[in-house]
Design an enzyme around this catalytic site. Sequence first.
Site, PDB file in Angstrom:
ATOM      1  N   TYR A 109       0.834  -1.206   0.000  1.00 15.59           N
ATOM      2  CA  TYR A 109       0.000   0.000   0.000  1.00 15.59           C
ATOM      3  C   TYR A 109       0.871   1.259   0.000  1.00 15.59           C
ATOM      4  O   TYR A 109       0.482   2.284  -0.565  1.00 15.59           O
ATOM      5  CB  TYR A 109      -0.950  -0.007   1.195  1.00 15.59           C
ATOM      6  CG  TYR A 109      -2.144  -0.914   0.991  1.00 15.59           C
ATOM      7  CD1 TYR A 109      -3.267  -0.456   0.323  1.00 15.59           C
ATOM      8  CD2 TYR A 109      -2.130  -2.221   1.456  1.00 15.59           C
ATOM      9  CE1 TYR A 109      -4.366  -1.279   0.128  1.00 15.59           C
ATOM     10  CE2 TYR A 109      -3.216  -3.059   1.264  1.00 15.59           C
ATOM     11  CZ  TYR A 109      -4.327  -2.584   0.588  1.00 15.59           C
ATOM     12  OH  TYR A 109      -5.407  -3.407   0.383  1.00 15.59           O
ATOM     13  N   GLU A 143      -7.977  -7.271   5.560  1.00 17.10           N
ATOM     14  CA  GLU A 143      -7.161  -8.331   4.960  1.00 17.10           C
ATOM     15  C   GLU A 143      -6.371  -9.099   6.015  1.00 17.10           C
ATOM     16  O   GLU A 143      -6.238 -10.329   5.932  1.00 17.10           O
ATOM     17  CB  GLU A 143      -6.228  -7.730   3.904  1.00 17.10           C
ATOM     18  CG  GLU A 143      -6.978  -7.261   2.664  1.00 17.10           C
ATOM     19  CD  GLU A 143      -6.228  -6.220   1.853  1.00 17.10           C
ATOM     20  OE1 GLU A 143      -4.978  -6.181   1.947  1.00 17.10           O
ATOM     21  OE2 GLU A 143      -6.886  -5.443   1.146  1.00 17.10           O
TER      22      GLU A 143
END
Length: 395
Positions: free
Chosen positions: A98, A140
Amino acid sequence: MLSEQSAATVRATLPAVGAALGTITERFYAGLFEAHPELLRDLFNRGNQAAGTQRQALAGSIAAFATHLLDRPEQRPDAMLQRIAHKHASLGVTPEQYGVVHEHLFAAIAEVLGDAVTPEVAAAWDEVYWLMANALIAVERRLREEHGGPAWRTWEVVERVTETADVATFRLRPADGGPVRDFLAGQYVSVRVALTDGARQIRQYSLSGAPGPDLRQISVKRVHTAGAPDGEVSNHLHARVRVGDVLELSEPYGDLVLDAASDTPLLLASAGIGVTPMTAMLAHLADSGHRAPVTVVHADRSPATHALRTDHEAYAAKLPDAAVHLWYEQDAPAGTHPGLVDLTGVPLASGTRAYLCGPLPFMRAVRTQLIAKGVAAADIHYEVFGPDLWLAGQA
């Protein structure tokens, strides 16, 4: 929740940013893959990149998330986040990635919008990005903890069945001989294969058999796209994978799963290869003794292209109160309907919960018809194979 200052800035700049998102995401992926070619080779779907659908999906999700933050600041768009998080978890996306995405996405924003990206604008959109990213990272992480086990496991093909000219079913058993974790009907696995050019491409395939203790079953449609390259992984599986070969599979993921009591009326609507999760759902309903009405709707080009049709109808026949409605664009036999799905004459019980899977035009049309028949929007759930362009169409 966005800070008040950032919310005002995002609201003022959303039209300009939204209008440029297509260009921004194109520049983003170009910069990302130039710096990290391994991500295109071994993580991202090269077919979706070539077709531009991944760019559309990313743009749609960013715009939808920002709009939701402004319109409903007290809520998170959990349905959207769950769908994305399940796909990321099945692919093995890591929290560190990310940060890499942030670097190249904001470089693309600055490049496209230029002087319009003031420090205030950059800070506001940075807040949007990390609200979305951190929410996904948390979901996640939880999903990976719940599913346990290694990210990838080797499975041996123990049976291959030709369903139609372009659909093959592969039944697999763990190569290590260990136990098979249970899954929820409607979920999918990621399959990672080594292609001839050295790339390790990943695709998701719905589990098309009933949850069971010994095997996994996937049914793969060979992808042919006019004016674009054929599907790399689907064609590899069809051409090269036989009984005795091994594949790498993730644990099962996916949020389109049956979540209904045995007295809840259901509608399972599919088109084309969207039949795969619906077949697993029907198998589960038959095994669990579901008592309430189940309406089965399927559309296909012809009976010859209707994959898993025997299982589709056989599982429905085991239910005490099920009705099957089939539509074929060509060669519709007696007892089925010609043309496209029309639910006008299909009775639905009050309180029906609907599950849809198939091409977007099909799902949008069915959803519109269901709402017109009184089915609550909150009771209509869907699965998109590939990038979620439903959001892109709403952005």
